[in-house]
Design an enzyme around this catalytic site. Sequence first.
Site, PDB file in Angstrom:
ATOM      1  N   LYS A  31      -7.210   2.592  -2.710  1.00 56.44           N
ATOM      2  CA  LYS A  31      -7.475   3.432  -2.111  1.00 56.44           C
ATOM      3  C   LYS A  31      -8.141   4.756  -2.328  1.00 56.44           C
ATOM      4  O   LYS A  31      -8.147   4.794  -3.923  1.00 56.44           O
ATOM      5  CB  LYS A  31      -5.984   4.306  -1.168  1.00 56.44           C
ATOM      6  CG  LYS A  31      -6.851   5.036   0.108  1.00 56.44           C
ATOM      7  CD  LYS A  31      -5.456   5.455   1.127  1.00 56.44           C
ATOM      8  CE  LYS A  31      -5.819   6.140   2.939  1.00 56.44           C
ATOM      9  NZ  LYS A  31      -5.148   6.256   3.905  1.00 56.44           N
TER      10      LYS A  31
ATOM     11  N   ASP B 185      -7.431  -3.863   9.425  1.00 62.29           N
ATOM     12  CA  ASP B 185      -6.953  -2.887   9.872  1.00 62.29           C
ATOM     13  C   ASP B 185      -7.551  -1.618  10.359  1.00 62.29           C
ATOM     14  O   ASP B 185      -8.434  -1.235   9.916  1.00 62.29           O
ATOM     15  CB  ASP B 185      -6.623  -2.903   8.182  1.00 62.29           C
ATOM     16  CG  ASP B 185      -5.523  -1.724   8.126  1.00 62.29           C
ATOM     17  OD1 ASP B 185      -4.995  -0.720   9.075  1.00 62.29           O
ATOM     18  OD2 ASP B 185      -5.423  -0.843   6.968  1.00 62.29           O
TER      19      ASP B 185
ATOM     20  N   ASP C  59      -9.857   4.070  10.224  1.00 59.85           N
ATOM     21  CA  ASP C  59      -9.583   2.601  10.604  1.00 59.85           C
ATOM     22  C   ASP C  59     -10.829   2.827  12.402  1.00 59.85           C
ATOM     23  O   ASP C  59      -9.525   2.205  13.631  1.00 59.85           O
ATOM     24  CB  ASP C  59      -8.871   3.201  10.990  1.00 59.85           C
ATOM     25  CG  ASP C  59      -7.765   2.838   9.822  1.00 59.85           C
ATOM     26  OD1 ASP C  59      -8.276   1.957   8.437  1.00 59.85           O
ATOM     27  OD2 ASP C  59      -7.796   4.199   8.872  1.00 59.85           O
TER      28      ASP C  59
ATOM     29  N   ASP D  85     -12.322   7.481   6.404  1.00 55.45           N
ATOM     30  CA  ASP D  85     -11.655   6.079   6.423  1.00 55.45           C
ATOM     31  C   ASP D  85     -10.710   6.665   8.243  1.00 55.45           C
ATOM     32  O   ASP D  85      -9.310   6.463   7.985  1.00 55.45           O
ATOM     33  CB  ASP D  85     -10.494   6.358   5.027  1.00 55.45           C
ATOM     34  CG  ASP D  85      -9.263   4.946   5.217  1.00 55.45           C
ATOM     35  OD1 ASP D  85      -9.816   4.153   5.989  1.00 55.45           O
ATOM     36  OD2 ASP D  85      -8.476   5.443   4.872  1.00 55.45           O
TER      37      ASP D  85
ATOM     38  N   TRP E 231       1.095  -1.109   0.103  1.00 50.21           N
ATOM     39  CA  TRP E 231      -0.105  -0.310   0.132  1.00 50.21           C
ATOM     40  C   TRP E 231       0.884   1.097  -0.225  1.00 50.21           C
ATOM     41  O   TRP E 231       1.598   1.143   0.999  1.00 50.21           O
ATOM     42  CB  TRP E 231      -1.030   0.099   0.904  1.00 50.21           C
ATOM     43  CG  TRP E 231      -1.228   1.047   1.195  1.00 50.21           C
ATOM     44  CD1 TRP E 231      -2.235   1.787   0.601  1.00 50.21           C
ATOM     45  CD2 TRP E 231      -1.363   2.572   2.021  1.00 50.21           C
ATOM     46  NE1 TRP E 231      -2.783   3.032   0.412  1.00 50.21           N
ATOM     47  CE2 TRP E 231      -2.102   3.453   1.854  1.00 50.21           C
ATOM     48  CE3 TRP E 231      -0.314   2.349   3.451  1.00 50.21           C
ATOM     49  CZ2 TRP E 231      -1.884   4.959   2.232  1.00 50.21           C
ATOM     50  CZ3 TRP E 231      -0.329   3.808   4.293  1.00 50.21           C
ATOM     51  CH2 TRP E 231      -1.314   4.984   3.418  1.00 50.21           C
TER      52      TRP E 231
ATOM     53  N   HIS F 108     -11.578   2.146   2.127  1.00 51.47           N
ATOM     54  CA  HIS F 108     -10.739   2.384   0.939  1.00 51.47           C
ATOM     55  C   HIS F 108     -12.121   3.191  -0.693  1.00 51.47           C
ATOM     56  O   HIS F 108     -11.844   2.363  -1.206  1.00 51.47           O
ATOM     57  CB  HIS F 108      -9.889   2.371   0.912  1.00 51.47           C
ATOM     58  CG  HIS F 108      -9.114   2.427   1.898  1.00 51.47           C
ATOM     59  ND1 HIS F 108      -7.258   1.313   1.463  1.00 51.47           N
ATOM     60  CD2 HIS F 108      -8.912   3.098   3.137  1.00 51.47           C
ATOM     61  CE1 HIS F 108      -6.985   1.583   2.026  1.00 51.47           C
ATOM     62  NE2 HIS F 108      -7.272   2.195   3.382  1.00 51.47           N
TER      63      HIS F 108
ATOM     64  N   ASP G 177      -9.545  -2.950   0.752  1.00 53.94           N
ATOM     65  CA  ASP G 177      -9.675  -2.166   2.867  1.00 53.94           C
ATOM     66  C   ASP G 177     -11.002  -1.823   2.884  1.00 53.94           C
ATOM     67  O   ASP G 177     -11.319  -0.957   1.516  1.00 53.94           O
ATOM     68  CB  ASP G 177      -8.746  -1.458   2.375  1.00 53.94           C
ATOM     69  CG  ASP G 177      -8.782  -0.568   3.944  1.00 53.94           C
ATOM     70  OD1 ASP G 177      -9.388  -0.349   5.078  1.00 53.94           O
ATOM     71  OD2 ASP G 177      -7.721  -0.823   5.254  1.00 53.94           O
TER      72      ASP G 177
ATOM     73  N   HIS H 278      -8.531  -6.039   4.156  1.00 54.22           N
ATOM     74  CA  HIS H 278      -8.062  -5.265   4.884  1.00 54.22           C
ATOM     75  C   HIS H 278      -9.746  -4.971   5.873  1.00 54.22           C
ATOM     76  O   HIS H 278     -10.468  -4.014   5.379  1.00 54.22           O
ATOM     77  CB  HIS H 278      -7.897  -3.973   4.884  1.00 54.22           C
ATOM     78  CG  HIS H 278      -6.306  -4.617   5.612  1.00 54.22           C
ATOM     79  ND1 HIS H 278      -5.202  -3.559   4.932  1.00 54.22           N
ATOM     80  CD2 HIS H 278      -5.649  -5.176   5.444  1.00 54.22           C
ATOM     81  CE1 HIS H 278      -3.916  -3.786   5.159  1.00 54.22           C
ATOM     82  NE2 HIS H 278      -4.218  -4.769   5.467  1.00 54.22           N
TER      83      HIS H 278
ATOM     84  N   GLU I 187      -3.289  -2.827  -2.335  1.00 53.74           N
ATOM     85  CA  GLU I 187      -4.217  -2.061  -1.782  1.00 53.74           C
ATOM     86  C   GLU I 187      -4.731  -1.081  -2.322  1.00 53.74           C
ATOM     87  O   GLU I 187      -3.621   0.102  -2.523  1.00 53.74           O
ATOM     88  CB  GLU I 187      -3.778  -2.260  -0.585  1.00 53.74           C
ATOM     89  CG  GLU I 187      -5.103  -1.873   0.531  1.00 53.74           C
ATOM     90  CD  GLU I 187      -4.398  -1.519   2.118  1.00 53.74           C
ATOM     91  OE1 GLU I 187      -4.007  -1.802   2.382  1.00 53.74           O
ATOM     92  OE2 GLU I 187      -5.654  -1.207   3.176  1.00 53.74           O
TER      93      GLU I 187
HETATM   94  C1  RNT Z   1      -3.809   2.724   4.980  1.00 57.02           C
HETATM   95  C2  RNT Z   1      -4.111   1.412   4.607  1.00 57.02           C
HETATM   96  C3  RNT Z   1      -2.794   0.741   5.374  1.00 57.02           C
HETATM   97  C4  RNT Z   1      -2.595   0.881   5.939  1.00 57.02           C
HETATM   98  C5  RNT Z   1      -1.343   0.184   7.095  1.00 57.02           C
HETATM   99  C6  RNT Z   1      -0.929   0.568   7.848  1.00 57.02           C
HETATM  100  O1  RNT Z   1      -4.646   3.506   4.084  1.00 57.02           O
HETATM  101  O2  RNT Z   1      -5.405   1.085   4.912  1.00 57.02           O
HETATM  102  O3  RNT Z   1      -3.212  -1.031   5.096  1.00 57.02           O
HETATM  103  O4  RNT Z   1      -3.691   1.127   7.437  1.00 57.02           O
HETATM  104  O5  RNT Z   1      -0.455  -0.128   6.456  1.00 57.02           O
HETATM  105 ZN    ZN Z   2      -5.587  -1.074   4.957  1.00 58.45          ZN
END
Ligand code: RNT
Ligand code: ZN
Length: 417
Positions: free
Chosen positions: A227, A325, A295, A293, A184, A261, A258, A285, A225
């Site tokens: 985004k 994640d 998390d 985003d 990523w 994302h 993810d 993720h 990955e």
């Molecule tokens: C960032 C991505 C990525 C990170 C990690 C720490 O937006 O989601 O995966 O969160 O690699």
């Molecule tokens: Zn991620």
Amino acid sequence: MSVKKNYENAKQAYAKWGVDVDAVIEQLKNVPISIHCWQGDDIAGFEVNQHELSGGIDVTGNYPGKATNPEELRSDIEKALSLIPGKHRINLHAIYAETNGEVVERDQLEPKHFENWVNWAKEQGLGLDFNPTLFSHPKAADGLTLAHPDEEIREFWINHCIVSRKIGEYFGKELGTPALTNIWIPDGYKDIPSDRLTPRRRLKESLDKIFAVETDEKYNLDAVESKVFGIGSESYVVGSHEFYLNYAMKNDKLCLLDTGHYHPTETVSNKLSSMLLFSEKVALHVSRPVRWDSDHVVILDDELKEIAFEIVRNDALDRVIIGLDFFDASINRVAAWTIGTRNMVKALLYAMLSPNEYLKQLQEEGNFTDRLAIMEEFKTYPFGAIWDYYCEVMGVPVREAWLDEVKTYEKEVLTKR
Ligand code: RNT
Ligand code: ZN
């Protein structure tokens, strides 16, 4: 509370619909979740010359007791694992290398810098996954890495990704289970670009160079990955969904989705069936975006259940690589792992306890009344009794009993740091 008695009663309710609960439990035991190590220390890592978190991601909160060294992080993970049913995996980032006090540039990292992790994983019977770290570094300060216009910067990150894939391969070889090495990058622009193509062309070329170096897929699986935006890359992200979807398809790599994302009304659950029609494996993720985003810790919400349903209904428990994640520094970090991972496992169990074949059949027959009725009634079936029993037979605390253990650990270990 008689967990066993409640289980026996609940089992009958499910058996009426042809759901074999004992078989479900046996199957669930073998589904690993890849638990991200970075919840334990707010993505700080252990580099000797630590850099501030960058890359358009952010951890907020200052709950006491975060892990400050590898031993603490591993001990915190062990605590969380003792509260989560099942055998799982741990997902590392390159910044978690142990270099014995020496500064080792990221493009110079070697398997030996992860020897302690591997020995620990062997001891604990865990698989390991990996990620190159293309943020929190002076060479990522422009918000560009693999797509940077400066060739020297690109080369640095290309080499970092290559050595990272070698480290993933080493994990797989040592632990007897392939590592997922996921790339990523934060690359993007805050404001409207005047050229969207050139950075994407550079990213494509950088990836080609990275993957030109062979790793054995028995030991290492490559993922990319995408985004949609980040802090400081609000208007344009080089590695968008379409970019990586096409890249992965053409180059036989895994797409990692993810859940934070995508555009807010776009769901990963609705993407899985399409992905699975065209790829042997898909990676996830699982996160929780709150308005952005962000998390947040994964909760047992409708989308989590829907993701689990898609994995289960499409018979893809061994094709979807489930990773987590999230990073929340405003609550106890061991609790964060425990809550998020238990929820992921719960969602899978919930999905497996549904009469999925029957519901599919109803849809094929056009019987949408029964489909809706049964799906809704199943929401109040005695799922909790099965979950409690699963925790009990797996030797982890039933219901909220795990919280006392975290509190004791906090008092005895975390607050003394
Ligand atoms: C960032 C991505 C990525 C990170 C990690 C720490 O937006 O989601 O995966 O969160 O690699
Ligand atoms: Zn991620």
